[in-house]
Every structure is written in structure tokens, then in C-alpha cells.
Scaffold this motif. Structure first.
Motif, PDB file in Angstrom:
ATOM      1  N   ALA A  63       0.833  -1.208   0.000  1.00 51.28           N
ATOM      2  CA  ALA A  63       0.000   0.000   0.000  1.00 51.28           C
ATOM      3  C   ALA A  63       0.865   1.255   0.000  1.00 51.28           C
ATOM      4  N   ARG A  66       2.430   1.777  -3.420  1.00 53.09           N
ATOM      5  CA  ARG A  66       1.458   2.298  -4.387  1.00 53.09           C
ATOM      6  C   ARG A  66       1.221   3.795  -4.205  1.00 53.09           C
ATOM      7  N   LYS A  67       1.643   4.339  -3.067  1.00 55.42           N
ATOM      8  CA  LYS A  67       1.564   5.778  -2.838  1.00 55.42           C
ATOM      9  C   LYS A  67       2.793   6.505  -3.383  1.00 55.42           C
ATOM     10  N   GLN A 264      -5.672  -6.960  -5.022  1.00 56.44           N
ATOM     11  CA  GLN A 264      -6.455  -5.730  -5.099  1.00 56.44           C
ATOM     12  C   GLN A 264      -7.321  -5.614  -3.847  1.00 56.44           C
ATOM     13  N   ASP A 266      -8.153  -2.459  -0.590  1.00 55.80           N
ATOM     14  CA  ASP A 266      -7.825  -1.139  -0.044  1.00 55.80           C
ATOM     15  C   ASP A 266      -7.854  -1.125   1.484  1.00 55.80           C
ATOM     16  N   ASP A 269      -5.146   1.156   2.957  1.00 58.43           N
ATOM     17  CA  ASP A 269      -4.924   2.478   2.355  1.00 58.43           C
ATOM     18  C   ASP A 269      -5.080   3.591   3.387  1.00 58.43           C
TER      19      ASP A 269
END
Length: 285
Positions: A63, A66-67, A264, A266, A269
Motif C-alpha cells: 500500500a 502504491r503511494k 487488489q 484497499d 490504504d
């Protein structure tokens, strides 16, 4: 401390902090490799095993990556390393005269683990505490972590030699506590909180793994392991709830296949956003 202790902590791989020759010295943290650049260090801990600490570490790293952050994972669970398999990482650690480098995943997350040093990943590591602690120190001092924004440390469960070595050797910016929705979660959290207080390390928050199962048809949530007590426990200790990770049957299969970066979901997140905001606020101050 044994009666014969001569305060030479290099002999046992840990720091007792009682060396009379260094009275007044309060910071026993060791510097990383001179070529390393590590901006933040976060340890992922649990008071007991079997709650999904390594999975949480991996999901946090994915996560965060991905940021747009450059992420590394130090697998400090020396006798039970699982991080490389989750990410499908194999091969030898690349070394040079100046040091060694972690092995990157397909998505660019740097990993250092005992399993990357073993001839056969299924071979057991049957070592005593001081040797395990020494390996963790080497992962910090001999590995070159280049341009790393966040280094996550996957800690072994409990409060033994290795966690103690990590907190005494590495300047950890904060810890994430991983729990599960069971009655004994109170004890798990309390142990982790007390160790954090002893080591003077801030707690970033709590992640509850295996929190619920959501029916794919009716989307009703079922508490497979009983009703969660996380709200009352975190309120008792003044902690933030970072995330509740559900039971996802396909997630285990992805980990077994070494495809954690393709998952996949979240679930973490919001946790990553909280960590980034806290760090941004710290810089502003």
C-alpha cells in the motif's frame, strides 16, 4: 544479566544498557550502513504468533509503495521468515566489497530475509538468541538500503531477544500492533503497549486481522472468530484503529503463489494515509 557479564555487549549480540563505563549515554542505537538512506522505520509487532503479522507487513509495504514511496522490508523473523515467499522473491543477495543489497520484488520493494541466504528455503534455522540477534544487526548495519522512504520491520512474535535487539539497535519511528478478534486480544495489545513504553517507541495504531468474512453474495459480514473487542481495547489504551482486514479466501492463495503485490484490496490504504500524515505533521513541527 549474568553475574559474569563484563558489559561487552558485542559478545552476546544485545545491549544490556548497564555499562558503568558509559554512564550518561542514553542512546544505544547503531547507525545503518554508511551508504544507506532510510527516512522512516516502522516495526510491525504482535504479542503472540498466528495473527497475520507478516501478511500485515506485506500489505502495508504494498500500500505504501502504491503511494509512490520507495519501500523496504527487513524480515526480522529469522526462524520463521515468510516475506520472500509472499512476494515471490528468490535468488542470492548481491554483495560487493562495501556491503550487500536487498533483493527487489517485481514491484520494486526491497527485501532482506534469512530465507534469501539459505541454500534451501525449507531448511530450519536452529540458532540460539544471541546469534539471531546478531543477524538482525547485520541486516541493519551490513545491508545497503538505498533511498528508502519507509523500512518496515517484520518482527517475530512476543518480546524476546530479537524484538529487544531491534528496539535497542534501530531507531524505530513507530510500531504497528497486529491483533485478531478474540478475547485474548486484550492481553496481546497490553504486552505490545508495555514493551513500546519500555523501549520509548510511539505506537502508530492497531490493525485487526481476520476481522470478519463478507459474504460475496449478500455482502453480510460474519464474525468468524467472534465479536471484535478492538474498539474497547484501543479506547482503553488511547490507540488508533488503523485497519480491519477481512478474511479473504483468495488472499492466502495469492501469498502462496508469491503474488502479494497483485492483490487488489484497499484495507490498509487509510492506515498508510494516517502514517504519511503523521510524518508530514512531524516534519512541519
Amino acid at each position: 544479566m549474568a553475574e559474569s557479564c563484563n558489559h561487552d555487549c558485542s559478545a552476546c549480540g544485545t545491549t544490556c544498557g548497564e555499562d558503568t563505563r558509559n554512564q550518561g549515554k542514553k542512546d544505544f542505537h547503531e547507525k545503518p550502513h554508511e551508504l544507506s538512506s532510510i527516512r522512516h522505520v516502522i516495526a510491525v509487532v504482535s504479542g503472540k504468533g498466528g495473527v497475520g503479522k507478516s501478511l500485515t507487513t506485506g500489505l502495508l509495504a504494498v500500500a505504501m509503495s502504491r503511494k509512490g514511496q520507495h519501500v523496504g522490508i527487513m524480515d526480522a523473523d529469522i526462524t520463521g521468515p515468510s516475506i520472500p515467499k509472499m512476494f515471490g522473491v528468490k535468488g542470492e543477495v548481491r554483495g560487493s566489497k562495501v556491503g550487500a543489497y536487498p533483493v527487489p520484488t517485481a514491484g520494486g520493494i526491497d527485501i532482506m530475509s534469512m530465507n534469501l541466504l539459505m541454500e534451501n528455503e525449507s531448511d530450519p534455522v536452529v540458532w540460539r538468541g544471541p546469534i539471531l540477534s546478531g543477524v538482525v544487526k547485520q541486516f541493519w548495519q551490513d545491508i545497503i538500503w538505498e533511498d528508502t522512504d519507509y523500512l518496515f520491520i517484520d518482527m517475530p512474535p512476543g518480546t524476546g531477544d530479537v524484538p529487544l535487539t531491534v528496539f535497542q539497535t534501530i531507531a524505530v519511528d513507530g510500531i504497528v500492533i497486529v491483533t485478531s478478534p478474540q478475547e485474548l486480544v486484550s492481553m496481546i495489545v497490553e504486552k505490545a503497549v508495555k514493551m513500546a513504553e519500555m523501549m520509548k517507541v510511539p505506537i502508530l495504531g492497531v490493525v485487526e486481522n481476520m476481522s470478519y468474512f463478507e459474504c460475496p453474495n449478500c455482502h453480510t459480514r460474519h464474525a468468524i472468530f467472534g465479536e471484535s473487542h478492538l474498539d474497547e481495547i484501543t479506547k482503553q489504551y488511547g490507540l488508533d484503529i488503523l485497519a480491519r482486514i477481512p478474511i479473504v479466501p483468495g488472499l492466502a492463495a495469492e501469498c502462496d503463489a508469491g503474488q502479494l503485490e497483485t492483490v487488489q484490496g484497499d484495507w490498509l490504504d487509510a492506515a498508510v494515509e494516517k502514517i504519511l500524515k503523521k510524518d508530514a505533521a512531524g516534519k512541519a513541527n
